[in-house]
Design a protein around this motif. Structure first.
Motif, PDB file in Angstrom:
ATOM      1  N   TYR A  30     -15.687  -5.605  -2.798  1.00  0.00           N
ATOM      2  CA  TYR A  30     -15.199  -5.476  -4.177  1.00  0.00           C
ATOM      3  C   TYR A  30     -15.345  -4.024  -4.633  1.00  0.00           C
ATOM      4  CZ  TYR A  30     -14.834  -6.473  -9.206  1.00  0.00           C
ATOM      5  OH  TYR A  30     -14.454  -6.484 -10.521  1.00  0.00           O
ATOM      6  N   ALA A  31     -16.540  -3.481  -4.403  1.00  0.00           N
ATOM      7  CA  ALA A  31     -16.814  -2.103  -4.834  1.00  0.00           C
ATOM      8  C   ALA A  31     -15.898  -1.110  -4.114  1.00  0.00           C
ATOM      9  CB  ALA A  31     -18.282  -1.765  -4.577  1.00  0.00           C
ATOM     10  N   PHE A  32     -15.678  -1.358  -2.831  1.00  0.00           N
ATOM     11  CA  PHE A  32     -14.864  -0.416  -2.056  1.00  0.00           C
ATOM     12  C   PHE A  32     -13.404  -0.441  -2.509  1.00  0.00           C
ATOM     13  CE2 PHE A  32     -12.888   1.177   1.959  1.00  0.00           C
ATOM     14  CZ  PHE A  32     -13.436   2.452   1.878  1.00  0.00           C
ATOM     15  N   ALA A  33     -12.892  -1.641  -2.786  1.00  0.00           N
ATOM     16  CA  ALA A  33     -11.504  -1.752  -3.269  1.00  0.00           C
ATOM     17  C   ALA A  33     -11.361  -1.047  -4.616  1.00  0.00           C
ATOM     18  CB  ALA A  33     -11.093  -3.221  -3.385  1.00  0.00           C
ATOM     19  N   GLN A  34     -12.332  -1.214  -5.491  1.00  0.00           N
ATOM     20  CA  GLN A  34     -12.307  -0.558  -6.806  1.00  0.00           C
ATOM     21  C   GLN A  34     -12.395   0.960  -6.653  1.00  0.00           C
ATOM     22  OE1 GLN A  34     -12.041  -1.527  -9.995  1.00  0.00           O
ATOM     23  NE2 GLN A  34     -11.957  -3.727  -9.691  1.00  0.00           N
ATOM     24  N   ASP A  35     -13.310   1.389  -5.796  1.00  0.00           N
ATOM     25  CA  ASP A  35     -13.547   2.814  -5.598  1.00  0.00           C
ATOM     26  C   ASP A  35     -12.273   3.513  -5.106  1.00  0.00           C
ATOM     27  OD1 ASP A  35     -15.757   4.869  -5.471  1.00  0.00           O
ATOM     28  OD2 ASP A  35     -14.887   5.080  -3.479  1.00  0.00           O
ATOM     29  N   THR A  36     -11.668   2.923  -4.089  1.00  0.00           N
ATOM     30  CA  THR A  36     -10.496   3.547  -3.459  1.00  0.00           C
ATOM     31  C   THR A  36      -9.251   3.426  -4.328  1.00  0.00           C
ATOM     32  OG1 THR A  36     -11.403   2.675  -1.406  1.00  0.00           O
ATOM     33  CG2 THR A  36      -9.215   3.676  -1.290  1.00  0.00           C
ATOM     34  N   SER A  37      -9.061   2.272  -4.927  1.00  0.00           N
ATOM     35  CA  SER A  37      -7.763   1.966  -5.533  1.00  0.00           C
ATOM     36  C   SER A  37      -7.720   2.238  -7.031  1.00  0.00           C
ATOM     37  CB  SER A  37      -7.428   0.484  -5.300  1.00  0.00           C
ATOM     38  OG  SER A  37      -7.737   0.103  -3.974  1.00  0.00           O
ATOM     39  N   SER A  38      -8.881   2.321  -7.676  1.00  0.00           N
ATOM     40  CA  SER A  38      -8.896   2.486  -9.122  1.00  0.00           C
ATOM     41  C   SER A  38      -9.683   3.730  -9.553  1.00  0.00           C
ATOM     42  CB  SER A  38      -9.479   1.223  -9.758  1.00  0.00           C
ATOM     43  OG  SER A  38      -9.705   1.423 -11.127  1.00  0.00           O
ATOM     44  N   TYR A  39     -10.944   3.824  -9.144  1.00  0.00           N
ATOM     45  CA  TYR A  39     -11.738   4.988  -9.549  1.00  0.00           C
ATOM     46  C   TYR A  39     -11.080   6.292  -9.092  1.00  0.00           C
ATOM     47  CZ  TYR A  39     -15.234   8.326 -10.621  1.00  0.00           C
ATOM     48  OH  TYR A  39     -15.846   9.437 -11.149  1.00  0.00           O
ATOM     49  N   SER A  40     -10.426   6.234  -7.938  1.00  0.00           N
ATOM     50  CA  SER A  40      -9.799   7.440  -7.381  1.00  0.00           C
ATOM     51  C   SER A  40      -8.835   8.087  -8.372  1.00  0.00           C
ATOM     52  CB  SER A  40      -9.081   7.117  -6.070  1.00  0.00           C
ATOM     53  OG  SER A  40      -8.070   6.157  -6.297  1.00  0.00           O
ATOM     54  N   LEU A  41      -8.146   7.301  -9.177  1.00  0.00           N
ATOM     55  CA  LEU A  41      -7.210   7.879 -10.157  1.00  0.00           C
ATOM     56  C   LEU A  41      -7.962   8.708 -11.196  1.00  0.00           C
ATOM     57  CD1 LEU A  41      -4.224   7.995 -11.206  1.00  0.00           C
ATOM     58  CD2 LEU A  41      -4.896   6.180 -12.798  1.00  0.00           C
ATOM     59  N   ILE A  42      -9.109   8.199 -11.611  1.00  0.00           N
ATOM     60  CA  ILE A  42      -9.914   8.901 -12.620  1.00  0.00           C
ATOM     61  C   ILE A  42     -10.414  10.233 -12.048  1.00  0.00           C
ATOM     62  CG2 ILE A  42     -11.960   8.723 -14.115  1.00  0.00           C
ATOM     63  CD1 ILE A  42     -11.716   5.608 -13.729  1.00  0.00           C
ATOM     64  N   ALA A  43     -10.942  10.168 -10.836  1.00  0.00           N
ATOM     65  CA  ALA A  43     -11.482  11.377 -10.196  1.00  0.00           C
ATOM     66  C   ALA A  43     -10.373  12.403  -9.952  1.00  0.00           C
ATOM     67  CB  ALA A  43     -12.174  10.998  -8.889  1.00  0.00           C
ATOM     68  N   VAL A  44      -9.211  11.932  -9.535  1.00  0.00           N
ATOM     69  CA  VAL A  44      -8.081  12.834  -9.269  1.00  0.00           C
ATOM     70  C   VAL A  44      -7.629  13.500 -10.576  1.00  0.00           C
ATOM     71  CG1 VAL A  44      -5.599  12.816  -8.702  1.00  0.00           C
ATOM     72  CG2 VAL A  44      -7.257  11.768  -7.135  1.00  0.00           C
ATOM     73  N   ALA A  45      -7.503  12.702 -11.627  1.00  0.00           N
ATOM     74  CA  ALA A  45      -7.059  13.248 -12.915  1.00  0.00           C
ATOM     75  C   ALA A  45      -8.032  14.339 -13.378  1.00  0.00           C
ATOM     76  CB  ALA A  45      -6.974  12.129 -13.953  1.00  0.00           C
ATOM     77  N   ARG A  46      -9.333  14.083 -13.198  1.00  0.00           N
ATOM     78  CA  ARG A  46     -10.350  15.048 -13.648  1.00  0.00           C
ATOM     79  C   ARG A  46     -10.266  16.371 -12.882  1.00  0.00           C
ATOM     80  NH1 ARG A  46     -14.564  11.708 -13.547  1.00  0.00           N
ATOM     81  NH2 ARG A  46     -15.149  12.295 -11.444  1.00  0.00           N
ATOM     82  N   GLU A  47     -10.083  16.273 -11.570  1.00  0.00           N
ATOM     83  CA  GLU A  47     -10.036  17.500 -10.761  1.00  0.00           C
ATOM     84  C   GLU A  47      -8.716  18.242 -10.910  1.00  0.00           C
ATOM     85  OE1 GLU A  47     -12.650  18.704  -9.718  1.00  0.00           O
ATOM     86  OE2 GLU A  47     -13.873  16.895  -9.906  1.00  0.00           O
ATOM     87  N   ALA A  48      -7.662  17.499 -11.230  1.00  0.00           N
ATOM     88  CA  ALA A  48      -6.344  18.141 -11.350  1.00  0.00           C
ATOM     89  C   ALA A  48      -6.159  18.792 -12.719  1.00  0.00           C
ATOM     90  CB  ALA A  48      -5.246  17.105 -11.111  1.00  0.00           C
ATOM     91  N   LYS A  49      -6.834  18.240 -13.717  1.00  0.00           N
ATOM     92  CA  LYS A  49      -6.625  18.663 -15.114  1.00  0.00           C
ATOM     93  C   LYS A  49      -6.697  20.186 -15.330  1.00  0.00           C
ATOM     94  CE  LYS A  49      -8.292  17.797 -19.804  1.00  0.00           C
ATOM     95  NZ  LYS A  49      -9.297  18.766 -20.203  1.00  0.00           N
ATOM     96  N   PRO A  50      -7.698  20.886 -14.762  1.00  0.00           N
ATOM     97  CA  PRO A  50      -7.769  22.334 -14.999  1.00  0.00           C
ATOM     98  C   PRO A  50      -6.508  23.086 -14.556  1.00  0.00           C
ATOM     99  CG  PRO A  50      -9.777  21.541 -13.950  1.00  0.00           C
ATOM    100  CD  PRO A  50      -8.831  20.395 -13.942  1.00  0.00           C
ATOM    101  N   PHE A  51      -5.735  22.475 -13.641  1.00  0.00           N
ATOM    102  CA  PHE A  51      -4.526  23.145 -13.139  1.00  0.00           C
ATOM    103  C   PHE A  51      -3.259  22.650 -13.840  1.00  0.00           C
ATOM    104  CE2 PHE A  51      -7.678  22.975  -9.725  1.00  0.00           C
ATOM    105  CZ  PHE A  51      -7.922  24.341  -9.605  1.00  0.00           C
ATOM    106  N   MET A  52      -3.409  21.626 -14.689  1.00  0.00           N
ATOM    107  CA  MET A  52      -2.217  21.079 -15.376  1.00  0.00           C
ATOM    108  C   MET A  52      -2.085  21.751 -16.749  1.00  0.00           C
ATOM    109  SD  MET A  52      -2.370  17.101 -14.095  1.00  0.00           S
ATOM    110  CE  MET A  52      -0.632  16.742 -14.233  1.00  0.00           C
ATOM    111  N   THR A  53      -1.995  23.051 -16.719  1.00  0.00           N
ATOM    112  CA  THR A  53      -2.079  23.847 -17.947  1.00  0.00           C
ATOM    113  C   THR A  53      -0.784  23.868 -18.755  1.00  0.00           C
ATOM    114  OG1 THR A  53      -1.625  25.720 -16.527  1.00  0.00           O
ATOM    115  CG2 THR A  53      -3.922  25.388 -17.156  1.00  0.00           C
ATOM    116  N   GLU A  54       0.292  23.396 -18.147  1.00  0.00           N
ATOM    117  CA  GLU A  54       1.567  23.385 -18.887  1.00  0.00           C
ATOM    118  C   GLU A  54       1.930  21.968 -19.325  1.00  0.00           C
ATOM    119  OE1 GLU A  54       4.468  25.324 -16.382  1.00  0.00           O
ATOM    120  OE2 GLU A  54       3.227  27.113 -16.180  1.00  0.00           O
ATOM    121  N   GLY A  55       0.934  21.069 -19.343  1.00  0.00           N
ATOM    122  CA  GLY A  55       1.211  19.649 -19.568  1.00  0.00           C
ATOM    123  C   GLY A  55       1.668  19.062 -18.247  1.00  0.00           C
ATOM    124  N   GLY A  56       1.889  17.766 -18.194  1.00  0.00           N
ATOM    125  CA  GLY A  56       2.318  17.195 -16.925  1.00  0.00           C
ATOM    126  C   GLY A  56       2.357  15.694 -16.971  1.00  0.00           C
TER     127      GLY A  56
END
Ligand code: N5H
Length: 259
Positions: free
Chosen positions: A117-143
């Protein structure tokens, strides 16, 4: 023709091409037609091989291809750092990654293990949150960030089990992320795609049954293709959808509306 999409020259990160059947590859094809610059992330070496071959066969250029293991925060940080250094600004992200252990997709949902259960959540759901956080500093023109979901998030679809719960969390995360990122003009939406024969669907006994049921019941009386998912995804990445965020958009021949 006037450029309604305004995706020409935009930098879009595509995560999750495993082979030519992948929804992420459908999106990549549509984005190439629209003139975007593409950056790909992969996890498995096998996927890297497939991707390289696909790019070569189609004569598509890639701005960058970088390894990213979405179960690992350092890997995500490192991947987006590399992407940021290479292209400067990120305008779009296509998150098309998910995983559940095969044993958790078989049998009864009640037998889902704690770790599965934890692994499915981690890979399939939490990953979006982590990706958004790391990408945000580079999304300076909106996106625009787009992720892939499935009807099993909201209805109990036989066999989807632990993935349904993970996609429910993913769809909810889309809504919360969109409220955080809206002030930076970054939109977050999910595409709920109809059943498509991808690698993820391989070996699933009930898959043909699902395809037939959709053909009989959906308003359009057919299934959808990865090209149709690709086109709607680029609409959600484009200027055309600039007023839309936090939504779940169905590309399913209308199947979900039938009671
Ligand atoms: C109701 C259905 C049929 C049941 C299908 C469940 C599909 C779940 C998706 C997950 C992502 C599949 C998965 O993790 C499979 C892995 O256990 C084994 N596969 C792999 O390791 C391959 C090689 C790699 C590339 O896969 C991953 N994920 O890395 C739903 C279908 C009608 C629609 C569908 C197929 C939805 C979906 O979410 O993909």
């Amino acid at each position: 023709m006037e450029d309604l999409l305004k995706l020409k020259g935009k930098n879009v990160v595509i995560m999750g091409v495993a082979n030519e059947r992948s929804l992420a590859w459908g999106v990549a094809q549509s984005l190439y037609q629209a003139g975007a610059n593409l950056i790909f992330t992969y996890r498995l070496e096998r996927s890297f091989g497939k991707l390289t071959k696909l790019l070569k066969e189609n004569d598509y250029p890639a701005e960058l291809v970088v390894q990213c293991d979405v179960n690992n925060d350092d890997s995500i940080k490192d991947a987006f750092q590399q992407i940021g250094e290479k292209v400067g600004t990120i305008h779009g992200i296509v998150h098309s990654v998910a995983f559940a252990n095969a044993e958790d997709l078989k049998g009864d949902f009640i037998n889902t293990s704690r770790s599965g259960y934890a692994f499915a959540q981690d890979t399939s759901s939490y990953s979006l949150i982590a990706v958004a956080r790391e990408a945000k500093p580079f999304m300076t023109e909106g996106g625009s960030i787009v992720t892939m979901s499935y009807l099993g998030a909201e209805k109990a679809v036989r066999g989807y089990n632990v993935m349904g719960v993970a996609k429910a969390a993913l769809e909810s995360s889309v809504k919360y992320l969109s409220t955080d990122l809206g002030k930076d003009n970054i939109r977050v939406n999910a595409i709920s795609a109809g059943a498509i024969r991808t690698l993820a669907a391989k070996g699933v006994g009930s898959f043909n049954e699902i395809l037939h049921k959709v053909e009989e019941t959906a308003p359009l009386k057919r299934n959808v293709t990865k090209e149709e998912v690709g086109d709607m995804t680029i609409a959600m990445l484009s200027h055309l959808s600039r007023g839309v965020t936090g939504e779940i958009i169905y590309v399913d021949a209308g199947y979900n509306i039938i009671g």
